[in-house]
Write an enzyme that holds these catalytic residues in place. Structure first.
Site, mmCIF file in Angstrom:
data_model
loop_
_atom_site.group_PDB
_atom_site.id
_atom_site.type_symbol
_atom_site.label_atom_id
_atom_site.label_comp_id
_atom_site.label_asym_id
_atom_site.label_seq_id
_atom_site.Cartn_x
_atom_site.Cartn_y
_atom_site.Cartn_z
ATOM 1 N N GLY A 26 6.285 -13.653 10.554
ATOM 2 C CA GLY A 26 6.334 -13.430 11.996
ATOM 3 C C GLY A 26 5.970 -12.007 12.356
ATOM 4 O O GLY A 26 5.479 -11.256 11.520
ATOM 5 N N ASN A 27 6.182 -11.653 13.620
ATOM 6 C CA ASN A 27 5.889 -10.286 14.065
ATOM 7 C C ASN A 27 6.919 -9.858 15.100
ATOM 8 O O ASN A 27 7.771 -10.643 15.504
ATOM 9 C CB ASN A 27 4.460 -10.197 14.606
ATOM 10 C CG ASN A 27 4.258 -11.075 15.822
ATOM 11 O OD1 ASN A 27 4.775 -10.794 16.891
ATOM 12 N ND2 ASN A 27 3.520 -12.157 15.649
ATOM 13 N N LEU A 28 6.834 -8.603 15.523
ATOM 14 C CA LEU A 28 7.890 -7.992 16.336
ATOM 15 C C LEU A 28 7.654 -8.116 17.840
ATOM 16 O O LEU A 28 8.346 -7.482 18.618
ATOM 17 C CB LEU A 28 8.022 -6.508 15.969
ATOM 18 C CG LEU A 28 8.649 -6.241 14.604
ATOM 19 C CD1 LEU A 28 8.582 -4.743 14.279
ATOM 20 C CD2 LEU A 28 10.092 -6.718 14.586
#
Ligand code: CTP
Ligand code: CA
Length: 233
Positions: free
Chosen positions: A33-35
């Site tokens: 995933g990412n932020l």
């Protein structure tokens, strides 16, 4: 004037906004995933609705409150986001891709949890490239005359600064507008303010904006309305 005293200059338009960050499953319990918080995308959806548009928000793993946003489609992976955006796009005057889309996904997703074998180190995870949803939308124009807008979070590096990378990306993607925002060093992701440069498909600056994510959202809609041929009379 409508909600929050906003001008109704997007009345009669249907806009699709994607927001959040996609998650690519590694196994049933893990993901890449990412932020991305999704806040800028939610602000775009709220601003459009306040200005009179009909809004479809394609929300990838958002934890932001979405109360009051009329049409929300929740998705997880990039494949789901792509399907949802492409399903909504034929009815849309404008599509804005604010979502942070994973560039790669695991080539295979086993149906059972991957187990560690003690003392044996991790098995490598093979990745494959995801389709570029924005570039596809810009190329295919699922509705004739549709306006396609992308976002580019950039850091500078040894090959060029934020704007250099952003302008090159604009020319590559073919979207009508690309909203470039500098990230890293506490800017952009997860903060309440933003600063952006909006460029056209040739990479030329058409607007700059700084302030709250709502103010930046309004500047993006202003830039969409200024495009020629004009979207709204
Ligand atoms: N985007 C997309 N599909 C992808 C990757 C990105 O639709 N597979 C969209 C994003 O939603 C955003 C824009 O493209 O609107 C720019 O995303 P970004 O990650 O900055 O661009 P990339 O082309 O992936 O380039 P890189 O990550 O190498 O900078
Ligand atoms: Ca990317």
């Amino acid at each position: 004037a409508g909600a929050r005293g906003a001008p109704q200059d997007l009345a009669g338009l249907h806009v699709v906004v994607s927001a959040g960050g996609t998650r690519e499953p590694i196994d049933p319990v893990r993901f890449i995933g990412n932020l991305s918080s999704g806040r800028q995308g939610v602000a775009l959806a709220r601003a459009a609705q306040d200005r009179g548009a009909r809004v479809t928000l394609v929300a990838a793993n958002l934890t932001e409150p979405l109360d009051g946003i009329e049409d929300v489609v929740r998705v997880g992976s990039t494949a789901e986001l792509r399907d949802a955006v492409r399903a909504a796009a034929p009815g849309a005057d404008v599509v804005v891709m604010t979502a942070a889309v994973a560039d790669f996904r695991p080539a295979r997703t086993p149906g059972a949890k991957i187990k560690k074998v003690p003392g044996q180190g991790p098995a490598p995870i093979e990745l494959v490239e995801n389709p570029d949803i924005l570039a596809e939308l810009a190329r295919e124009r699922l509705r004739p005359g549709q306006v396609v807008v992308g976002f580019a979070a950039e850091t500078g590096d040894e090959t060029g600064d934020v704007l250099h990378h952003g302008r090159a990306k604009a020319r590559r993607k073919g979207a009508d507008l690309l909203v470039i925002n500098p990230v890293g060093g506490g800017r952009g992701f997860g903060t309440d303010s933003n600063e952006v440069t909006i460029v056209d498909a040739q990479g030329e600056t058409v607007a700059q904006a700084a302030g709250s994510k709502r103010e930046v959202a309004d500047a993006v809609w202003d830039a969409v309305l200024k495009l020629s041929p004009p979207l709204a009379a």
